[in-house]
Scaffold this active site. Sequence first.
Site, PDB file in Angstrom:
ATOM      1  N   ASP A  56       0.840  -1.207   0.000  1.00  0.00           N
ATOM      2  CA  ASP A  56       0.000   0.000   0.000  1.00  0.00           C
ATOM      3  C   ASP A  56       0.871   1.251   0.000  1.00  0.00           C
ATOM      4  O   ASP A  56       0.719   2.126   0.846  1.00  0.00           O
ATOM      5  CB  ASP A  56      -0.944  -0.042   1.201  1.00  0.00           C
ATOM      6  CG  ASP A  56      -2.167   0.847   1.016  1.00  0.00           C
ATOM      7  OD1 ASP A  56      -2.332   1.426  -0.082  1.00  0.00           O
ATOM      8  OD2 ASP A  56      -2.947   0.989   1.970  1.00  0.00           O
ATOM      9  N   ARG A  65      -0.312   8.958   0.764  1.00  0.00           N
ATOM     10  CA  ARG A  65      -1.183   8.999   1.952  1.00  0.00           C
ATOM     11  C   ARG A  65      -0.610   8.155   3.094  1.00  0.00           C
ATOM     12  O   ARG A  65      -0.991   8.336   4.243  1.00  0.00           O
ATOM     13  CB  ARG A  65      -2.608   8.552   1.608  1.00  0.00           C
ATOM     14  CG  ARG A  65      -2.706   7.109   1.179  1.00  0.00           C
ATOM     15  CD  ARG A  65      -4.119   6.611   0.898  1.00  0.00           C
ATOM     16  NE  ARG A  65      -4.017   5.282   0.284  1.00  0.00           N
ATOM     17  CZ  ARG A  65      -3.857   5.067  -1.011  1.00  0.00           C
ATOM     18  NH1 ARG A  65      -3.836   6.081  -1.849  1.00  0.00           N
ATOM     19  NH2 ARG A  65      -3.711   3.837  -1.478  1.00  0.00           N
ATOM     20  N   ASN A  66       0.301   7.237   2.769  1.00  0.00           N
ATOM     21  CA  ASN A  66       0.913   6.383   3.798  1.00  0.00           C
ATOM     22  C   ASN A  66       2.356   6.756   4.114  1.00  0.00           C
ATOM     23  O   ASN A  66       3.090   5.987   4.715  1.00  0.00           O
ATOM     24  CB  ASN A  66       0.835   4.919   3.372  1.00  0.00           C
ATOM     25  CG  ASN A  66      -0.590   4.408   3.406  1.00  0.00           C
ATOM     26  OD1 ASN A  66      -1.401   4.877   4.215  1.00  0.00           O
ATOM     27  ND2 ASN A  66      -0.927   3.482   2.527  1.00  0.00           N
ATOM     28  N   ASP A  87       2.038   3.255   8.234  1.00  0.00           N
ATOM     29  CA  ASP A  87       0.878   2.470   7.847  1.00  0.00           C
ATOM     30  C   ASP A  87       1.191   1.088   7.304  1.00  0.00           C
ATOM     31  O   ASP A  87       1.227   0.863   6.099  1.00  0.00           O
ATOM     32  CB  ASP A  87       0.047   3.239   6.811  1.00  0.00           C
ATOM     33  CG  ASP A  87      -1.417   2.866   6.942  1.00  0.00           C
ATOM     34  OD1 ASP A  87      -1.691   1.691   7.254  1.00  0.00           O
ATOM     35  OD2 ASP A  87      -2.266   3.740   6.753  1.00  0.00           O
TER      36      ASP A  87
END
Length: 280
Positions: free
Chosen positions: A137, A141-142, A155
């Site tokens: 992922d 955003r992470n 994350d």
Amino acid sequence: EDSGEKHRISRDDVVVGRILGEGFFGEVHDGVYKSPTGERICVAIKTCKDFSAEVKEKFLSEAGLMKNLDHPHIVRLIGVIEVDPVWIVMELLEHGELGSYLLQEQYILTTATLTLYCLQICKALAYLEGLNMVHRDIAVRNVLVASPGCVKLGDFGLSRYVDEQEYYKASVSRLPIKWMAPESINFRRFTTASDVWMFGVCAWETFSMAQQPFFWLENGQVINQLESGVRLPKPQQCPPTVYSLLCRCWAYEPHARPSFSQLVCFLSESHRMELEQEGR
Ligand code: ATP
């Protein structure tokens, strides 16, 4: 278990502050942790709003994975509180998510700095590659921002410990199709090579100042485009040599993609050249 003991902390040593954001399992707060040596550390506290044993176990599995990681560009786990309400305590990254940071600072960030962020994320992933660990992922955003010159991969939730079937069921709408390699979209195959593909997309987001990849397409159209050879275009701020590297990360065949250690070598050199050009 040894590593479990080491990270068990007492709630009495944690002071909870304001809400930073909403995580998948519950609110994330900032706060201060008093370590056994008396040192006060700024922390982020992840909470879990669901008290069922099953959900708590999934929530804590992210911490279980992070216990074994030690890298300057991976968010550090401080400890866990395993009695209700369960908390995961991590080092605080003052500047928050890279995506929002890029938007805020877009007029002052230089190409050298953007290349540095990509290099740092890549170093974290080369470390995971060495541990045979797949992230699944990788996206801005992470990634969290510690300081203007330092980002860290965060994350490790969801994607890793939840088994494939459940990952799919639990998050059809959350599945990051536009970041995923063709074999991940087609067969749910996630490997270091598919992480390399995702890293390429994350680097594209970085050089695009957090534009959404393929924002001009629906999720359902992406695989057809990829299979007919379409790739993300060169962001304006991305040096042409770096863009051709990203295109190699997006080779259709997984084995044709570079490894993270090769990417680190190349990006270090690119970063050095960008600094030189900026006259620093
Ligand atoms: P999702 O799967 O939706 O990303 P999550 O459960 O993984 O959710 P995070 O995204 O990690 O939760 O956290 C939610 C928010 O809390 C983030 O957007 C970020 O702003 C903030 N946050 C999380 N960890 C930290 C940290 N270590 N330092 C600073 N802020 C953090």
